[in-house]
Design a protein around this motif. Structure first.
Motif, PDB file in Angstrom:
ATOM      1  N   VAL A 648      56.858  37.023  91.977  1.00 40.92           N
ATOM      2  CA  VAL A 648      56.318  35.667  92.067  1.00 40.92           C
ATOM      3  C   VAL A 648      57.173  34.752  91.195  1.00 40.92           C
ATOM      4  CG1 VAL A 648      54.312  34.216  91.557  1.00 40.92           C
ATOM      5  CG2 VAL A 648      53.965  36.547  92.354  1.00 40.92           C
ATOM      6  N   LYS A 649      57.494  33.584  91.698  1.00 39.82           N
ATOM      7  CA  LYS A 649      58.210  32.585  90.888  1.00 39.82           C
ATOM      8  C   LYS A 649      57.173  31.758  90.117  1.00 39.82           C
ATOM      9  CE  LYS A 649      62.489  33.359  92.298  1.00 39.82           C
ATOM     10  NZ  LYS A 649      62.799  34.695  91.813  1.00 39.82           N
ATOM     11  N   GLY A 650      57.425  31.550  88.818  1.00 36.95           N
ATOM     12  CA  GLY A 650      56.448  30.885  87.968  1.00 36.95           C
ATOM     13  C   GLY A 650      56.629  29.377  87.905  1.00 36.95           C
ATOM     14  N   GLY A 651      55.936  28.776  86.897  1.00 36.72           N
ATOM     15  CA  GLY A 651      55.944  27.334  86.746  1.00 36.72           C
ATOM     16  C   GLY A 651      54.916  26.667  87.629  1.00 36.72           C
ATOM     17  N   LYS A 652      53.918  27.440  88.066  1.00 36.37           N
ATOM     18  CA  LYS A 652      52.902  26.855  88.951  1.00 36.37           C
ATOM     19  C   LYS A 652      51.600  27.642  88.859  1.00 36.37           C
ATOM     20  CE  LYS A 652      54.468  29.405  93.068  1.00 36.37           C
ATOM     21  NZ  LYS A 652      55.825  29.912  92.961  1.00 36.37           N
ATOM     22  N   GLU A 653      50.538  26.994  89.322  1.00 34.79           N
ATOM     23  CA  GLU A 653      49.235  27.646  89.413  1.00 34.79           C
ATOM     24  C   GLU A 653      49.134  28.311  90.772  1.00 34.79           C
ATOM     25  OE1 GLU A 653      45.345  26.089  87.442  1.00 34.79           O
ATOM     26  OE2 GLU A 653      45.239  25.499  89.540  1.00 34.79           O
ATOM     27  N   ILE A 654      48.627  29.536  90.797  1.00 32.72           N
ATOM     28  CA  ILE A 654      48.478  30.245  92.074  1.00 32.72           C
ATOM     29  C   ILE A 654      47.103  30.910  92.130  1.00 32.72           C
ATOM     30  CG2 ILE A 654      50.979  30.697  92.289  1.00 32.72           C
ATOM     31  CD1 ILE A 654      50.337  33.642  91.483  1.00 32.72           C
TER      32      ILE A 654
END
Length: 799
Positions: A648-654
């Protein structure tokens, strides 16, 4: 503009004009015409101490919190005078002190303001007690965030909160309740991507206001003592926390078993009950290293005694439990029963070791044994005597750890729940009242206990845990968050409390898993164990009056979840031990709130739930019933879902889907996670291989593994193993370089390497530049390799 005259009229007094200053080595003293002295001491380029006195002289400089061995020394110090202010400059910051009113401001070297006084230092005379109520107010910018203050039952970011520090026995405390058991007057400010810290080393009752009363003002004050605070400059939060932790001290390594799973209840007795609990853990194959005895093991709650009806032969029992891998930990409280036939009481009385009231009689208060007197642990002679009392428990009976409780100090059936404020203390030769000594009483008890356990456990390492603590207590003891409640809200609180303690210097902390008061549902207990195994201290504890809270008190599904997650903790012991090593070596917190992990990402500033366990595992507990998943924030970078190995690529809410037997867990790309085989207790198995889970990442990543004999002090003589791995991932290549330090030879001879997320099919493998054959079927089917531990370079190439 408010004048000094108007402020004095309101009851507050302020420094007036500076009339003189002197500079001596690392200290600069400024004097005002109303007898205020400010002493500025440059301890490091980024660590400056500010002391104020209104008496015209300073009292004896003494602190229980500051570690005498903390590192200090600066690269550059220059003091200069201009028309309106004096300037103190180091290689990191510049501090300006206004001549007209002693207000100060601190800038970085690029002239960006880091921290500035609003009203600055002011005080109010305390006519009731004498001395001053000392106050400090700082200007706060929009968008500034605040963290730290140790054990607080509120959101991680303290902006908008007013908090109180006064060690208090808060049974079944609630969210936002103040004050609690511990006092850590240290906070971290973050503004404009720059971090700083303030440690207000004052043991009186203190208060902190983070823009609660006035929108752009942060203030802190104490009901007595000195305005004495340390300013720490980052600009990274990591720098602030490690400097503070170095200032207040770090623990020794605990024995590895102390990082295992612990089971406790009020109370396990008689012996047959304790043995049943031990047998059930082994029967169900749920690992466990420590069992606790609460107050009922004693004879009439008298410390250092045994109830022979319940425990007829403690030495035999402790030895039999030890044969099965269980270490015995016993509770010791500060209250000593008033009983002329009780040897400990008689000795303390003869030596005049009990706390006294102002007009002479011994302080008397009710706790579990009834009427008690209380040792004055601020007296070095009392601490030495107390340490000696552990000889029988530790070296003769074989107890492995001691649990200090009720040491806020707690007193029953009185409105303030503690000692009267006129009680006198020695305070290591600085005599004072309980107003000053209250907040450090528990720490000094834990300190005396630690020295006793250490003396008699030698050559093994001691284990001590305390409920009450002041800044610096981490040098002697672990802690837990006190008498919590079996509610979902308390699961949320526990998660935040342990994160906050971790960045407040006290890493070795956990909560009572499942809740101490009331009865958790099976679902709540399962969700709590899933969080608790990722806390440095991991213990289930309950008050017992509502039923059982062992894992088997619930249904098979909960038993299986408990086993699964406790097994995972035992697999991760080398990772957890390495975290602890980095904590004691470098002051790096074992748990990292997301804001600590990446302060430049503004999305992290108000996150409460997610944290990084060690350096490379992201944990997010499930905090609501009937959840099949949750929204969570993934920090910047690439992460692998632990359960699915999906990247998963970060820097975001999932949104993350989970089952009842999972919580969201992610591993940082490039990480190498060391694992042991599952053991029922530390040291049960000899094993010939260390598992290394290697998560592929394009680019470089470093991982480390620390190991030693798991107990004892040989590690201080260089007998440890420290492995530094560097992974470099390319399109069709993975290079793993290994550097080893230390003289300890681990028992295993091989690494079992699990390759996760490899974007290519393996074609060739070279070890130390020599191509080797490998089991292609096993690698393709199972995803692992077996490699001799002596390699220095592993080169995997793809087709």
């Amino acid at each position: 503009m408010i004048t000094n005259t108007e402020l004095e009229y309101k009851g507050d007094l302020y420094p007036t004009k500076i009339i003189a200053f002197e500079h001596e080595v690392d200290s600069i003293c400024f004097h005002t015409d109303n007898s205020v002295i400010l002493k500025v001491t440059v301890l490091r380029d980024s660590l400056i101490r500010f002391r104020f006195t209104t008496k015209g002289y300073f009292s004896n400089d003494f602190s229980y919190a500051v570690d005498k061995s903390h590192s200090h020394g600066y690269n550059f110090l220059e003091v200069s005078e201009v028309e309106d202010y004096y300037q103190i400059k180091t290689s990191k910051v510049q501090c300006r002190i206004q001549k007209i009113d002693m207000r100060l401001s601190i800038y970085d070297l690029d002239e960006n303001i880091i921290l500035e006084d609003e009203l600055g230092f002011h005080w109010e005379e305390s006519y009731e007690y004498g001395g001053n109520i000392v106050k400090m107010s700082k200007a706060s910018k929009d968008g500034e965030c605040f963290y730290g203050l140790g054990d607080k039952a509120t959101q991680l970011n303290l902006k908008g909160k007013r908090l109180e520090n006064f060690a208090t026995d808060q049974y079944a405390f609630q969210k936002d309740q103040e004050p609690l058991y511990k006092v850590v007057p240290f906070y971290i400010g973050l503004q404009n991507k720059k971090s700083y810290g303030i440690f207000f080393d004052n043991t009186f009752r203190t208060y902190f206001d983070f823009c609660h009363e006035r929108r752009n003002v942060t203030s802190f004050w104490a009901e007595g003592g000195e305005m004495n605070y340390y300013f720490i400059y980052g600009p990274q939060m990591q720098d602030v926390v490690t400097t503070y932790t170095d200032l207040t001290g770090k623990p020794e390594l605990p024995p590895l078993w102390a990082l295992g799973y612990h089971q406790c209840k009020w109370s396990y007795y008689p012996e047959s009950n304790l043995k049943e609990v031990a047998a059930k853990f082994r029967q169900l194959k749920i690992p466990c290293d420590a069992l606790y005895l609460d107050i009922d093991y004693m004879e009439g709650f008298r410390c250092f005694t045994w109830n022979k009806d319940y425990f007829p032969d403690p030495k035999r029992m402790v030895a039999e439990l030890a044969e099965d891998g269980f270490k015995t930990v016993v509770i010791i409280d500060p209250g000593i029963k008033i009983d002329k036939e009780y040897a400990i009481y008689k000795e303390a009385l003869e030596k005049d070791f009990f706390c006294k009231r102002a007009d002479g009689p011994y302080m008397k208060g009710k706790v579990w044994p009834g009427e008690c007197n209380f040792p004055d642990y601020t007296n070095p002679a009392v601490r030495e005597w107390w340490a000696g009392l552990f000889k029988e428990l530790i070296s003769e009976i074989g107890v492995k750890g001691v649990w200090n409780d009720m040491n806020e100090p707690a007193v029953m059936e009185v409105p303030n729940k503690t000692f009267p404020m006129d009680v006198r203390h020695d305070y290591d030769g600085n005599p004072c009242s309980h107003r000053k000594a209250h907040n450090i009483y528990g720490t000094q008890m834990a300190r005396a206990t630690y020295h006793g356990v250490k003396r008699f456990a030698y050559p093994k390492r001691p284990f001590v845990i305390t409920r009450s603590a002041y800044a610096g207590a981490q040098r002697y003891t672990s802690s837990w968050t006190g008498d919590n409640v079996a509610t979902w809200e308390h699961l949320w609180i526990a998660n935040i409390q342990v994160q906050r303690m971790s960045i407040s210097g006290m890493g070795f902390t956990g909560s009572d898993i499942g809740g101490f008061a009331e009865q958790p549902s099976g679902e709540l207990y399962a969700r709590w164990i899933q969080l608790g195994v990722f806390h440095p201290f991991c213990r289930t504890h309950s008050s017992g009056d509502h039923g059982d809270q062992e894992p088997w008190a619930f249904d098979d599904e909960v038993i299986n979840i408990t086993r699964k997650f406790v097994n995972l903790r035992y697999q991760l012991l080398p990772y957890l031990y390495t975290m602890f090593w980095q904590y004691i070596e470098e002051g790096i917190p074992m748990l990292k709130p997301l804001v600590y992990y990446d302060q430049d990402d503004i999305q992290t500033h108000y996150r409460n739930d997610e944290f990084v366990f060690g350096n490379q595992i992201l944990v997010c507990p499930i905090l609501e019933p009937n959840s099949v998943g949750r929204r969570m924030y993934i920090p910047r970078g690439s992460w692998y879902n632990y359960w699915t190995n999906e990247e998963v690529k970060g820097g975001k809410e999932i949104w993350v889907d989970t089952k009842f037997d999972q919580i969201p867990l992610f591993v940082k790309a490039g990480a190498i996670i060391p694992k042991y085989p599952v053991q029922q207790y530390v040291g049960e198995l000899d094993f010939d291989e260390l598992t290394l889970d290697i998560y592929y990442k394009a680019g470089k990543e470093k991982s480390v593994v620390y190991e030693d004999a798991q107990d004892g002090y040989d590690y201080k003589k260089g007998r440890y193993s420290f492995l530094s791995f560097q992974t470099t991932g390319k399109e069709k290549e993975l290079i793993i370089q290994l550097h080893k330090e230390g003289k300890y030879d681990t028992n295993y001879s091989k690494y079992k390497i699990n390759l996760i997320g490899l974007p290519f099919k393996v074609n060739t493998i070279e070890i130390d530049n020599v191509e080797v054959s490998f089991d292609r079927n096993t690698l393709e089917r199972e995803g692992y390799l077996i490699v001799d531990k002596e390699f220095t370079s592993l080169h995997i190439t793809g087709e």
